[in-house]
Design an enzyme around this catalytic site. Structure first.
Site, PDB file in Angstrom:
ATOM      1  N   ASP A 162      39.289  -6.979  48.941  1.00 17.54           N
ATOM      2  CA  ASP A 162      38.565  -8.111  48.287  1.00 17.54           C
ATOM      3  C   ASP A 162      39.634  -9.522  48.219  1.00 17.54           C
ATOM      4  O   ASP A 162      40.054  -9.532  49.787  1.00 17.54           O
ATOM      5  CB  ASP A 162      38.263  -8.422  46.799  1.00 17.54           C
ATOM      6  CG  ASP A 162      40.173  -7.621  46.538  1.00 17.54           C
ATOM      7  OD1 ASP A 162      40.514  -7.528  46.439  1.00 17.54           O
ATOM      8  OD2 ASP A 162      39.624  -7.717  45.022  1.00 17.54           O
ATOM      9  N   HIS A 163      39.258 -10.602  47.874  1.00 18.82           N
ATOM     10  CA  HIS A 163      40.115 -11.715  48.117  1.00 18.82           C
ATOM     11  C   HIS A 163      41.748 -10.955  48.705  1.00 18.82           C
ATOM     12  O   HIS A 163      42.850 -11.845  48.815  1.00 18.82           O
ATOM     13  CB  HIS A 163      39.957 -12.799  47.096  1.00 18.82           C
ATOM     14  CG  HIS A 163      39.853 -12.748  46.324  1.00 18.82           C
ATOM     15  ND1 HIS A 163      39.329 -11.656  45.903  1.00 18.82           N
ATOM     16  CD2 HIS A 163      41.139 -12.576  45.726  1.00 18.82           C
ATOM     17  CE1 HIS A 163      39.368 -11.923  44.250  1.00 18.82           C
ATOM     18  NE2 HIS A 163      40.444 -12.312  43.839  1.00 18.82           N
ATOM     19  N   ARG A 209      41.170  27.569  48.282  1.00 14.04           N
ATOM     20  CA  ARG A 209      41.332  27.197  47.257  1.00 14.04           C
ATOM     21  C   ARG A 209      40.517  26.092  46.366  1.00 14.04           C
ATOM     22  O   ARG A 209      40.477  25.751  45.225  1.00 14.04           O
ATOM     23  CB  ARG A 209      42.073  27.766  45.992  1.00 14.04           C
ATOM     24  CG  ARG A 209      43.999  26.588  46.144  1.00 14.04           C
ATOM     25  CD  ARG A 209      45.214  26.981  45.550  1.00 14.04           C
ATOM     26  NE  ARG A 209      45.920  25.865  45.870  1.00 14.04           N
ATOM     27  CZ  ARG A 209      46.678  26.016  46.866  1.00 14.04           C
ATOM     28  NH1 ARG A 209      46.337  26.356  48.080  1.00 14.04           N
ATOM     29  NH2 ARG A 209      47.105  24.718  46.673  1.00 14.04           N
ATOM     30  N   HIS A 210      40.914  25.412  47.516  1.00 17.62           N
ATOM     31  CA  HIS A 210      40.483  23.566  46.703  1.00 17.62           C
ATOM     32  C   HIS A 210      39.243  23.401  47.174  1.00 17.62           C
ATOM     33  O   HIS A 210      38.037  22.240  46.600  1.00 17.62           O
ATOM     34  CB  HIS A 210      41.226  22.875  48.209  1.00 17.62           C
ATOM     35  CG  HIS A 210      42.695  22.420  47.542  1.00 17.62           C
ATOM     36  ND1 HIS A 210      43.320  22.015  46.198  1.00 17.62           N
ATOM     37  CD2 HIS A 210      43.953  23.795  48.108  1.00 17.62           C
ATOM     38  CE1 HIS A 210      44.835  22.303  46.172  1.00 17.62           C
ATOM     39  NE2 HIS A 210      44.700  23.529  47.916  1.00 17.62           N
ATOM     40  N   HIS A 261      44.824  18.300  49.364  1.00 20.56           N
ATOM     41  CA  HIS A 261      44.212  19.052  48.295  1.00 20.56           C
ATOM     42  C   HIS A 261      42.802  18.578  47.757  1.00 20.56           C
ATOM     43  O   HIS A 261      42.053  19.199  47.583  1.00 20.56           O
ATOM     44  CB  HIS A 261      45.030  18.686  46.880  1.00 20.56           C
ATOM     45  CG  HIS A 261      46.115  19.766  47.363  1.00 20.56           C
ATOM     46  ND1 HIS A 261      47.270  19.820  46.116  1.00 20.56           N
ATOM     47  CD2 HIS A 261      46.572  20.542  47.788  1.00 20.56           C
ATOM     48  CE1 HIS A 261      48.238  20.528  46.570  1.00 20.56           C
ATOM     49  NE2 HIS A 261      47.976  20.777  48.055  1.00 20.56           N
ATOM     50  N   CYS A 291      42.622  -3.925  47.510  1.00 28.50           N
ATOM     51  CA  CYS A 291      42.584  -5.080  46.296  1.00 28.50           C
ATOM     52  C   CYS A 291      43.350  -5.202  45.609  1.00 28.50           C
ATOM     53  O   CYS A 291      44.726  -4.818  46.760  1.00 28.50           O
ATOM     54  CB  CYS A 291      41.829  -4.230  45.143  1.00 28.50           C
ATOM     55  SG  CYS A 291      41.696  -3.394  44.102  1.00 28.50           S
TER      56      CYS A 291
HETATM   57  C1  RB5 Z   1      41.118  -9.321  41.674  1.00 31.14           C
HETATM   58  O1  RB5 Z   1      41.962 -10.486  41.026  1.00 31.14           O
HETATM   59  C2  RB5 Z   1      41.843  -8.560  40.787  1.00 31.14           C
HETATM   60  O2  RB5 Z   1      41.351  -7.694  39.909  1.00 31.14           O
HETATM   61  C3  RB5 Z   1      41.498  -6.831  42.285  1.00 31.14           C
HETATM   62  O3  RB5 Z   1      41.664  -7.097  43.490  1.00 31.14           O
HETATM   63  C4  RB5 Z   1      41.877  -5.734  41.675  1.00 31.14           C
HETATM   64  O4  RB5 Z   1      42.583  -5.520  41.651  1.00 31.14           O
HETATM   65  C5  RB5 Z   1      41.371  -5.055  40.435  1.00 31.14           C
HETATM   66  O5  RB5 Z   1      41.287  -3.499  40.839  1.00 31.14           O
END
Ligand code: RB5
Length: 150
Positions: A7-8, A130-131, A96, A63
């Site tokens: 994501d951003h 075992r896993h 594992h 993220c």
């Molecule tokens: C974005 O602000 C943030 O919530 C996202 O990148 C992430 O950390 C969510 O789990």
């Protein structure tokens, strides 16, 4: 093939890891996002997991914390996603748990640490043994609402 999505909050680290993989001539593919405009991490986790489910490919989701991406990824069949904050977590996620998706938190680790984690994730084999039965139970739990008490 290693697929990456972010994501951003994770886009800058994703782009750095793609350069790192390309330098090592490890095949990789960028599933976005490609700007710092705010997006919703579930969209990118879903896209990546749909791409790798049922294949031998690996995924990296980034993220802010790795947590949101991992929550989404682990809802999908055939995906075992682990957040790793250090190489040891990535090592055991492979040995594992046979994790096929790595989740990273770009607000928690720097690029050098992320490279070490990624190296470990890509170079460590599943231990099996075992896993295997434990992973089979995870698959079973994914198909039923409740399990008998152990
Ligand atoms: C974005 O602000 C943030 O919530 C996202 O990148 C992430 O950390 C969510 O789990």
């Amino acid at each position: 093939m290693v697929y990456l999505a972010a994501d951003h909050a994770g886009v800058t680290l994703k782009d750095a890891l793609i350069v790192y993989l390309q330098q090592q001539q490890i095949p990789c593919s960028d599933l976005g996002t490609n700007t710092t405009d705010a997006v919703d991490y579930p969209d990118y986790a879903h896209r990546l997991c749909n791409t790798i489910a049922g294949t031998e490919n690996r995924g990296v989701l980034i993220c802010g914390t790795g947590i949101g991406m991992s929550i989404v990824a682990n809802r999908l069949t055939d995906i075992r996603c682990a957040v790793a904050l250090n190489p040891e977590m990535a090592y055991f996620a492979r040995r594992h748990n046979n994790a096929n998706v790595l989740a990273l938190g770009a607000r928690l680790i720097d690029a050098e640490c992320a490279q070490h984690i990624l190296d470990t994730f890509l170079s460590t084999e599943f231990e099996g043994g075992r896993h295997e039965a434990r992973l089979a139970k995870i698959d079973y739990i994914g198909m039923v609402a409740t399990l008998p008490a152990p």
